[in-house]
Design a protein around this motif. Sequence first.
Motif, PDB file in Angstrom:
ATOM      1  N   TYR A  31     -12.689 -20.855 -13.099  1.00 40.78           N
ATOM      2  CA  TYR A  31     -14.169 -20.062 -12.943  1.00 40.78           C
ATOM      3  C   TYR A  31     -14.515 -19.355 -11.624  1.00 40.78           C
ATOM      4  N   VAL A  32     -14.564 -18.285 -12.167  1.00 39.47           N
ATOM      5  CA  VAL A  32     -15.201 -17.336 -11.188  1.00 39.47           C
ATOM      6  C   VAL A  32     -16.305 -17.363 -11.298  1.00 39.47           C
ATOM      7  N   LYS A  33     -16.974 -17.753 -11.172  1.00 38.90           N
ATOM      8  CA  LYS A  33     -18.933 -18.255 -10.934  1.00 38.90           C
ATOM      9  C   LYS A  33     -19.780 -16.701 -10.951  1.00 38.90           C
ATOM     10  N   ALA A  34     -20.798 -16.186 -11.480  1.00 31.45           N
ATOM     11  CA  ALA A  34     -21.555 -15.061 -11.643  1.00 31.45           C
ATOM     12  C   ALA A  34     -23.250 -15.352 -11.668  1.00 31.45           C
ATOM     13  N   TRP A  35     -23.749 -14.591 -10.877  1.00 31.65           N
ATOM     14  CA  TRP A  35     -25.476 -14.600 -10.818  1.00 31.65           C
ATOM     15  C   TRP A  35     -25.158 -12.704 -11.472  1.00 31.65           C
ATOM     16  N   PHE A  36     -26.292 -12.269 -12.575  1.00 33.85           N
ATOM     17  CA  PHE A  36     -26.338 -11.261 -12.678  1.00 33.85           C
ATOM     18  C   PHE A  36     -28.045 -11.108 -13.460  1.00 33.85           C
ATOM     19  N   ARG A  37     -28.613  -9.890 -13.015  1.00 30.68           N
ATOM     20  CA  ARG A  37     -30.364 -10.288 -12.993  1.00 30.68           C
ATOM     21  C   ARG A  37     -30.316  -8.809 -14.626  1.00 30.68           C
ATOM     22  N   GLN A  38     -31.284  -8.487 -14.713  1.00 29.98           N
ATOM     23  CA  GLN A  38     -31.708  -7.429 -15.590  1.00 29.98           C
ATOM     24  C   GLN A  38     -33.147  -7.313 -15.453  1.00 29.98           C
ATOM     25  N   ALA A  39     -34.213  -6.460 -15.065  1.00 30.68           N
ATOM     26  CA  ALA A  39     -35.313  -6.078 -15.200  1.00 30.68           C
ATOM     27  C   ALA A  39     -35.694  -5.101 -16.338  1.00 30.68           C
ATOM     28  N   PRO A  40     -37.052  -5.733 -16.810  1.00 27.38           N
ATOM     29  CA  PRO A  40     -36.874  -4.358 -17.376  1.00 27.38           C
ATOM     30  C   PRO A  40     -37.423  -3.314 -17.034  1.00 27.38           C
ATOM     31  N   LYS A  42     -34.695  -1.706 -16.983  1.00 27.36           N
ATOM     32  CA  LYS A  42     -33.136  -1.895 -15.882  1.00 27.36           C
ATOM     33  C   LYS A  42     -31.653  -2.182 -15.937  1.00 27.36           C
ATOM     34  N   GLU A  43     -30.819  -1.257 -15.495  1.00 27.63           N
ATOM     35  CA  GLU A  43     -29.817  -1.866 -16.010  1.00 27.63           C
ATOM     36  C   GLU A  43     -29.535  -3.879 -15.764  1.00 27.63           C
ATOM     37  N   ARG A  44     -28.735  -4.299 -16.182  1.00 29.13           N
ATOM     38  CA  ARG A  44     -28.239  -5.290 -15.653  1.00 29.13           C
ATOM     39  C   ARG A  44     -27.459  -5.749 -13.778  1.00 29.13           C
ATOM     40  N   GLU A  45     -27.770  -6.202 -12.995  1.00 31.58           N
ATOM     41  CA  GLU A  45     -27.534  -5.938 -11.701  1.00 31.58           C
ATOM     42  C   GLU A  45     -26.634  -6.828 -11.216  1.00 31.58           C
ATOM     43  N   THR A  90     -38.084 -10.581 -10.096  1.00 33.61           N
ATOM     44  CA  THR A  90     -38.649 -10.246 -11.544  1.00 33.61           C
ATOM     45  C   THR A  90     -37.081  -9.707 -12.199  1.00 33.61           C
ATOM     46  N   ALA A  91     -36.742 -10.764 -13.043  1.00 30.92           N
ATOM     47  CA  ALA A  91     -36.227 -10.431 -14.143  1.00 30.92           C
ATOM     48  C   ALA A  91     -35.649 -11.235 -14.536  1.00 30.92           C
ATOM     49  N   VAL A  92     -34.704 -11.481 -16.051  1.00 31.21           N
ATOM     50  CA  VAL A  92     -33.943 -12.102 -16.130  1.00 31.21           C
ATOM     51  C   VAL A  92     -32.771 -12.656 -15.497  1.00 31.21           C
ATOM     52  N   TYR A  93     -32.087 -13.825 -15.601  1.00 35.58           N
ATOM     53  CA  TYR A  93     -31.039 -14.045 -14.294  1.00 35.58           C
ATOM     54  C   TYR A  93     -30.455 -14.393 -15.217  1.00 35.58           C
ATOM     55  N   TYR A  94     -29.108 -14.352 -15.264  1.00 38.27           N
ATOM     56  CA  TYR A  94     -27.897 -14.610 -16.586  1.00 38.27           C
ATOM     57  C   TYR A  94     -26.336 -15.177 -15.756  1.00 38.27           C
ATOM     58  N   VAL A  99     -12.184 -15.863 -16.258  1.00 33.57           N
ATOM     59  CA  VAL A  99     -11.242 -16.122 -15.428  1.00 33.57           C
ATOM     60  C   VAL A  99     -10.542 -14.834 -14.776  1.00 33.57           C
ATOM     61  N   ASN A 100     -10.870 -14.241 -14.480  1.00 31.50           N
ATOM     62  CA  ASN A 100     -10.278 -13.125 -13.757  1.00 31.50           C
ATOM     63  C   ASN A 100     -10.485 -13.299 -12.495  1.00 31.50           C
ATOM     64  N   THR A 101     -10.041 -12.275 -11.262  1.00 36.95           N
ATOM     65  CA  THR A 101     -10.686 -12.586  -9.972  1.00 36.95           C
ATOM     66  C   THR A 101     -11.966 -12.057  -9.803  1.00 36.95           C
ATOM     67  N   ILE A 102     -12.858 -12.284  -8.788  1.00 41.39           N
ATOM     68  CA  ILE A 102     -13.613 -12.125  -8.582  1.00 41.39           C
ATOM     69  C   ILE A 102     -14.054 -10.872  -8.347  1.00 41.39           C
ATOM     70  N   SER A 103     -15.605 -10.708  -8.717  1.00 43.32           N
ATOM     71  CA  SER A 103     -16.175  -8.709  -9.013  1.00 43.32           C
ATOM     72  C   SER A 103     -17.257  -9.603  -9.454  1.00 43.32           C
ATOM     73  N   THR A 104     -17.800  -7.836  -8.664  1.00 42.66           N
ATOM     74  CA  THR A 104     -19.221  -7.844  -9.141  1.00 42.66           C
ATOM     75  C   THR A 104     -19.613  -6.839  -9.850  1.00 42.66           C
ATOM     76  N   TYR A 105     -18.399  -6.927 -10.911  1.00 39.33           N
ATOM     77  CA  TYR A 105     -18.931  -5.806 -12.045  1.00 39.33           C
ATOM     78  C   TYR A 105     -18.372  -6.963 -13.447  1.00 39.33           C
ATOM     79  N   ASP A 106     -19.834  -5.762 -14.269  1.00 42.54           N
ATOM     80  CA  ASP A 106     -20.478  -7.217 -15.405  1.00 42.54           C
ATOM     81  C   ASP A 106     -19.395  -7.009 -16.483  1.00 42.54           C
ATOM     82  N   LYS A 107     -18.301  -6.011 -16.283  1.00 40.62           N
ATOM     83  CA  LYS A 107     -17.365  -6.274 -17.922  1.00 40.62           C
ATOM     84  C   LYS A 107     -16.190  -6.870 -17.714  1.00 40.62           C
TER      85      LYS A 107
END
Length: 122
Positions: A31-40, A42-45, A90-94, A99-107
């Motif tokens: 699978y494609v893997k990614a990291w996102f983060r969300q600061a208090p 703020k939206e997930r980034e 500073t944020a929570v990192y997810y 299974v899709n192609t690589i993307s910067t879009y959390d959806k």
Amino acid sequence: VQLQASGGGLVQAGGSLRLSCAASERTFSSYVKAWFRQAPGKEREFVAAISWSGGSIYHSDSVKGRFTISRSNVKNTVSLQINSLKPEDTAVYYCAASVNTISTYDKSYEYWGQGTQVTVSS
């Protein structure tokens, strides 16, 4: 199907951390893997993403040169090396997988870990 993130903590500005995310099933190695983060408050980034082969890698402009995503399909893990930390990191990192192609879009990501807290003190 689970993703388990670890490695967060409290660190001073300028310090480093290494986040890791382990997948519970062998199928995640493709699978494609990614990291996102969300600061208090703020939206997930988007932070970084890597294709299943490691041949395509993206980092957001805000972390480029300081953060590095990598993966081990043998260990079924994805890691994020974080250097030169800043208070604004500073944020929570997810971690996430798709299974899709690589993307910067959390959806685009179907599977998510529980998150690991990174706190950077000034």
